[in-house]
Design a protein around this motif. Structure first.
Motif, PDB file in Angstrom:
ATOM      1  N   ARG A   1       0.836  -1.193   0.000  1.00 15.57           N
ATOM      2  CA  ARG A   1       0.000   0.000   0.000  1.00 15.57           C
ATOM      3  C   ARG A   1       0.868   1.239   0.000  1.00 15.57           C
ATOM      4  O   ARG A   1       1.999   1.228   0.497  1.00 15.57           O
ATOM      5  N   PHE A   2       0.327   2.295  -0.545  1.00 16.84           N
ATOM      6  CA  PHE A   2       1.024   3.574  -0.524  1.00 16.84           C
ATOM      7  C   PHE A   2       1.036   4.122   0.903  1.00 16.84           C
ATOM      8  O   PHE A   2       0.012   4.111   1.588  1.00 16.84           O
ATOM      9  N   GLY A   3       2.166   4.567   1.347  1.00 17.24           N
ATOM     10  CA  GLY A   3       2.252   5.125   2.692  1.00 17.24           C
ATOM     11  C   GLY A   3       3.680   5.485   3.040  1.00 17.24           C
ATOM     12  O   GLY A   3       4.612   5.297   2.253  1.00 17.24           O
ATOM     13  N   ASN A   4       3.848   5.994   4.232  1.00 26.78           N
ATOM     14  CA  ASN A   4       5.159   6.483   4.666  1.00 26.78           C
ATOM     15  C   ASN A   4       5.905   5.465   5.525  1.00 26.78           C
ATOM     16  O   ASN A   4       6.868   5.823   6.197  1.00 26.78           O
ATOM     17  N   GLU A   5       5.455   4.201   5.511  1.00 29.23           N
ATOM     18  CA  GLU A   5       6.112   3.213   6.365  1.00 29.23           C
ATOM     19  C   GLU A   5       7.587   3.032   6.023  1.00 29.23           C
ATOM     20  O   GLU A   5       8.418   2.804   6.903  1.00 29.23           O
ATOM     21  N   VAL A   6       7.913   3.124   4.716  1.00 34.42           N
ATOM     22  CA  VAL A   6       9.316   2.916   4.336  1.00 34.42           C
ATOM     23  C   VAL A   6      10.220   3.965   4.967  1.00 34.42           C
ATOM     24  O   VAL A   6      11.367   3.681   5.307  1.00 34.42           O
ATOM     25  N   PHE A   7       9.704   5.169   5.155  1.00 36.57           N
ATOM     26  CA  PHE A   7      10.514   6.215   5.776  1.00 36.57           C
ATOM     27  C   PHE A   7      10.629   5.986   7.281  1.00 36.57           C
ATOM     28  O   PHE A   7      11.669   6.262   7.880  1.00 36.57           O
ATOM     29  N   ALA A   8       9.548   5.485   7.875  1.00 33.26           N
ATOM     30  CA  ALA A   8       9.630   5.155   9.296  1.00 33.26           C
ATOM     31  C   ALA A   8      10.680   4.074   9.526  1.00 33.26           C
ATOM     32  O   ALA A   8      11.487   4.149  10.455  1.00 33.26           O
ATOM     33  N   HIS A   9      10.697   3.051   8.646  1.00 43.49           N
ATOM     34  CA  HIS A   9      11.706   2.007   8.756  1.00 43.49           C
ATOM     35  C   HIS A   9      13.098   2.581   8.562  1.00 43.49           C
ATOM     36  O   HIS A   9      14.050   2.205   9.257  1.00 43.49           O
ATOM     37  N   ALA A  10      13.236   3.485   7.585  1.00 47.35           N
ATOM     38  CA  ALA A  10      14.549   4.049   7.302  1.00 47.35           C
ATOM     39  C   ALA A  10      15.069   4.876   8.475  1.00 47.35           C
ATOM     40  O   ALA A  10      16.250   4.826   8.814  1.00 47.35           O
ATOM     41  N   VAL A  11      14.173   5.647   9.102  1.00 53.03           N
ATOM     42  CA  VAL A  11      14.585   6.462  10.246  1.00 53.03           C
ATOM     43  C   VAL A  11      15.005   5.572  11.407  1.00 53.03           C
ATOM     44  O   VAL A  11      16.028   5.797  12.054  1.00 53.03           O
TER      45      VAL A  11
END
Length: 655
Positions: free
Chosen positions: A179-189
Motif C-alpha cells: 500500500r502507498f504510505g510512509n512506512e518505508v521512511f519510518a523504517h529508514a529512520v
C-alpha cells in the motif's frame, strides 16, 4: 471518383486497364485509398475524440492493473523507465512491458508508448491508495540512449527522497500486499538510528547517505543490495543526492515524511508528475505524427515561432552564448528556460551581469581600485560609486553539485569564457588583479559555478507559494485527516499547503451531546485559530488572503429509542470570512460503551477501558476498533472534511 478526377484516372490505369506490373483488384484499390482518407479524418476529428480516448485508455489501464494485480510492478516500471538510473531490473521491466503490449497496440494511433507507461504508473499509485497524479498525453517516444540524462540537479533532495518510495514496489514476495504510505521512511529512520538496514522492508538508507558523501557504489553503511549485483538493483545507488548538505537534507526529509504522511503524499504527487515529464518533449498530437516535430531552421534549431511547441534544442542568442559551456548544456531544456531566453533575452543578460554587482551601491567616497575593495570611481570623490562583487571569482557557488566541471581546455568552455567577458566587462577589468592570486582555471570555475546555478534556476518552474492551514488540534489523527482532505479536495489545481497545529478550546463539554453542541465545538475551534492568527499578524497587516482555519469535534447524538450515535463535525473558515461545515457518517455505539459514556466518561477513554487499548482516539479511534481497522478515524474524518472544503475547492459548482 466524382470528387477527384485523379482517382478516376488511377482507377482506369490500375484496375480497368490492368497496366502490367501495377494491376490491383478493385477491392485493394479502394482499401488502400480509403485507409488514407481514414488517416486524414483521424487528424481532423482527433481533437474532438481526445477526451473520450483518454478516458477509455485510463479505464483500460485500470482494468489491467486490477485483473493482473500488478499495481506495484507498474509503479516500479515508472521508476525503471523514467528515472535517471540504468540500475533497474531488466527482467522486471520486460515483464511489465509485456503486460502493456496489448494496450500499446490498441492505442498506438492516439498515444505513444511512453504515454501508456506513464498513465499505468499514475493509475498504479492510485490503486495502491496513493494520491491522484496529474497526467497529460503527448510524449514523443525516444531511444533509450537519449533518455538517460543526469537529473541529480533537476530534482531537489526533497523530491528525490519522496520518489524513493517507488523502490519499495520492487521484488515483492508472492502474495504480498503493498500500500502507498510512509512506512518505508519510518523504517529508514529507525534503521538509521539503529545503524542497520530495515529488515522489514528491505529498503535501506545508508547507501544513499554514502553516495551523498562521495561514495558512488551504493554500499554505504546500512545500504540495501548492491546495484546491478546478484541480488538485484538498489535504489540507494540509483537516486544520488547532491550538494553540500545532501546527506543531512535526506535525513531531514526522511524524518519529516515518516512523521507526516499527508506531507509525503503531497510531495510525492508533485515529484511523480515531474518524473513523468522531465525528459520528454511533448507533441501536439499522437507521438508518431509528423506534426509533433517542431519547426526548425536550416541548421536544425527550433525557430522562435515555435516558442510554445515541443521542447528539444534551440540556438542561444549571440550575447547569451556563455550558457553554452558543457555543464550547462547537460541540463534539460525546459519550457521555462526556452521562454526566458526567447521572451526576455535582455532580462537574462542583466541577471548574468548582476552576478558581479553588489546588492546595493555603496555610499562610501571613491577610493583607489584594489582587488579587495574593487572600488570603481564613477565620478569625483564623495559621489556614490558602484562596487563589484568579486566573491563570484573567489569562491564557487555553495550549491555547486559534485559533477560540475569547467575546463578551459574544453572548446565549449573556452568559448563560453570569451562570451562571458564580452557580456560583462567586470571580468576583464578585475581578472588581471585577481588571477595572480587565484589560478585562472579556478577563477573561471568559480564564476561559471554561479552562472550554472543561474541557468538551473531559470530552467525550473516556480512552485506555487504554500497556503497556510491552521488546524485547531494537536491530535495527529485530526491533523492527518485535514492534510489528506486538502490534498484530495484541491487535487489537480497545482496548490500546495502548509499545516499548523493550534491548541484550540472547543468551548463545549468534553463529550458533546447532540448535533448543535458538537457543531458549535468545531466552529469554536476554527474561530479560535482565526483570532489567534489575526492577533499574531496584527503588526504585519492582518491575516493573509486564502488561509484556512479548521475545527474538528466528535460528539454523540441520542436517538428516540435510546441508542447513542457517534459522529463528528468539521468546520472550515477562511481568512475572508467564508465558512462551511459538514458532518461525518454515524454509527451506533455498543451497549458497553454507551453505559460508560452515560456515566460521564469521555468516549475515547471509554473505548480504552472496554477494548483494552491505549489512547485510541489518537490512533484508529472507536470507529477503527468497531470496524476492525477497515475504517480508521483519519479516513472517517477525511470524507467529511472534503465535503466541508468542496465550496472552496470548486466554487463554480456552488452557486
Amino acid at each position: 471518383r466524382v470528387l477527384d478526377a485523379r482517382v478516376r484516372e488511377a482507377h482506369g490505369r490500375l484496375v480497368a486497364d490492368g497496366e502490367p506490373g501495377a494491376a490491383l483488384s478493385e477491392q485493394d484499390f479502394y482499401f488502400n485509398y480509403f485507409s488514407h482518407v481514414a488517416a486524414l479524418l483521424s487528424l481532423v476529428l482527433g481533437r474532438e475524440d481526445a477526451d473520450e480516448a483518454r478516458r477509455e485508455l485510463r479505464h483500460s489501464v485500470r482494468a489491467l492493473v486490477r485483473v493482473e494485480d500488478c499495481a506495484p510492478r507498474m509503479a516500479y516500471l515508472s521508476w525503471a523507465l523514467f528515472g535517471w538510473t540504468r540500475g533497474f531490473d531488466a527482467a522486471e521491466r520486460d515483464a511489465a512491458m509485456a503486460m502493456l503490449e496489448p494496450l500499446f497496440e490498441r492505442y498506438k494511433q492516439a498515444f505513444s508508448r511512453a504515454d501508456v507507461v506513464s498513465l499505468a504508473g499514475c493509475v498504479a499509485v492510485e490503486e495502491l491508495g496513493g494520491p491522484r497524479i496529474a497526467w497529460r498525453p503527448g510524449r514523443v517516444d525516444a531511444d533509450e540512449s537519449d533518455c538517460f540524462w543526469d537529473a541529480s540537479t533537476y530534482f531537489s533532495a526533497q523530491e528525490q527522497v519522496a520518489l524513493r518510495w517507488l523502490d519499495s514496489c520492487h521484488a515483492l514476495p508472492p502474495g504480498a500486499k503493498h500500500r502507498f504510505g510512509n512506512e518505508v521512511f519510518a523504517h529508514a529512520v529507525v534503521a538509521a538510528d539503529a545503524a542497520q538496514p530495515p529488515s522489514a522492508s528491505g529498503w535501506g538508507n545508508g547507501g544513499a547517505i554514502a553516495n551523498a558523501k562521495g561514495n558512488g557504489n551504493g554500499k554505504g553503511k546500512g545500504a540495501g543490495p548492491a546495484q546491478n549485483g546478484a541480488d538485484g538493483p538498489s535504489a540507494n545507488a540509483a537516486w544520488p543526492l547532491v550538494g553540500p548538505s545532501a546527506a543531512t537534507g535526506a535525513r531531514g526529509w526522511e524524518q519529516l515524511f515518516a512523521a507526516d504522511e499527508g506531507r509525503f503524499a503531497q510531495d510525492f504527487a508533485f515529484a511523480f508528475t515531474k518524473l513523468h515529464e522531465w525528459k520528454f518533449r511533448f507533441g501536439a498530437s499522437a507521438a508518431r505524427s509528423s506534426s509533433s516535430s517542431p519547426a526548425r531552421d536550416e541548421g536544425g534549431n527550433v525557430t522562435p515561432a515555435d516558442k510554445d511547441g515541443p521542447l528539444t534544442t534551440f540556438k542561444l542568442p549571440k550575447r547569451l552564448e556563455l550558457f553554452n559551456f558543457a555543464a550547462a548544456r547537460a541540463l534539460p531544456i525546459s519550457r521555462e528556460w526556452r521562454r526566458a531566453v526567447l521572451d526576455d533575452e535582455a532580462g537574462v543578460a542583466e541577471r548574468v551581469c548582476d552576478l558581479t554587482r553588489p546588492a546595493a551601491a555603496s555610499a562610501t567616497p571613491a577610493t583607489p581600485s584594489t582587488p579587495d575593495s574593487a572600488g570603481d570611481a564613477a565620478g569625483t570623490a564623495g559621489k556614490r560609486v558602484a562596487r563589484a562583487n568579486l566573491g563570484v571569482f573567489r569562491a564557487a557557488h555553495p550549491e555547486t553539485p559534485p559533477e560540475f566541471s569547467f575546463d578551459l581546455d574544453r572548446p565549449a568552455d573556452l568559448q563560453a569564457a570569451v562570451a562571458a567577458s564580452a557580456l560583462d566587462p567586470t571580468i576583464n577589468k578585475f581578472k588581471p588583479s585577481l588571477v595572480p592570486r587565484i589560478p585562472e582555471d579556478e577563477f573561471y570555475f568559480n564564476y561559471f559555478s554561479h552562472v550554472y546555478h543561474l541557468r538551473r534556476a531559470l530552467g525550473e518552474a516556480a512552485r506555487p507559494a504554500a497556503t497556510k492551514v491552521f488546524v485547531g488540534s494537536h491530535n495527529p489523527v485530526k491533523l492527518n485527516a485535514c492534510k489528506r482532505a486538502f490534498i484530495t479536495a484541491f487535487q489537480g489545481q497545482g496548490k500546495r499547503f502548509e499545516f499548523f497545529a493550534v491548541e484550540a478550546p472547543s468551548g463545549v463539554q468534553d463529550q458533546p451531546i447532540g448535533d448543535d453542541e458538537t457543531r458549535m465545538g468545531a466552529l469554536n475551534r476554527a474561530r479560535f485559530c482565526l483570532e489567534e492568527r489575526r492577533a499574531t499578524r496584527a503588526d504585519d497587516g492582518g491575516v493573509a488572503d486564502c488561509e484556512y482555519f479548521v475545527g474538528l469535534e466528535g460528539g454523540l447524538v441520542e436517538e428516540a429509542n435510546g441508542d447513542l450515535l457517534c459522529c463528528a463535525w468539521i468546520a472550515v473558515l477562511t481568512s475572508d470570512g467564508a465558512s462551511n461545515c459538514a458532518r461525518t457518517a454515524t454509527f451506533t455505539l455498543p451497549p458497553a460503551l454507551s453505559s460508560l459514556v452515560r456515566k460521564g466518561i469521555e468516549l475515547g477513554r471509554a473505548d480504552d477501558i472496554v477494548h483494552g487499548t491505549v489512547n485510541s482516539k489518537q490512533k484508529g479511534g472507536t470507529v477503527g476498533t468497531l470496524t476492525a481497522g477497515q475504517i480508521d478515524r483519519t479516513l472517517y474524518y477525511k470524507h467529511a472534511a472534503v465535503l466541508a472544503l468542496a465550496p472552496f475547492a470548486n466554487p463554480r459548482l456552488h452557486i
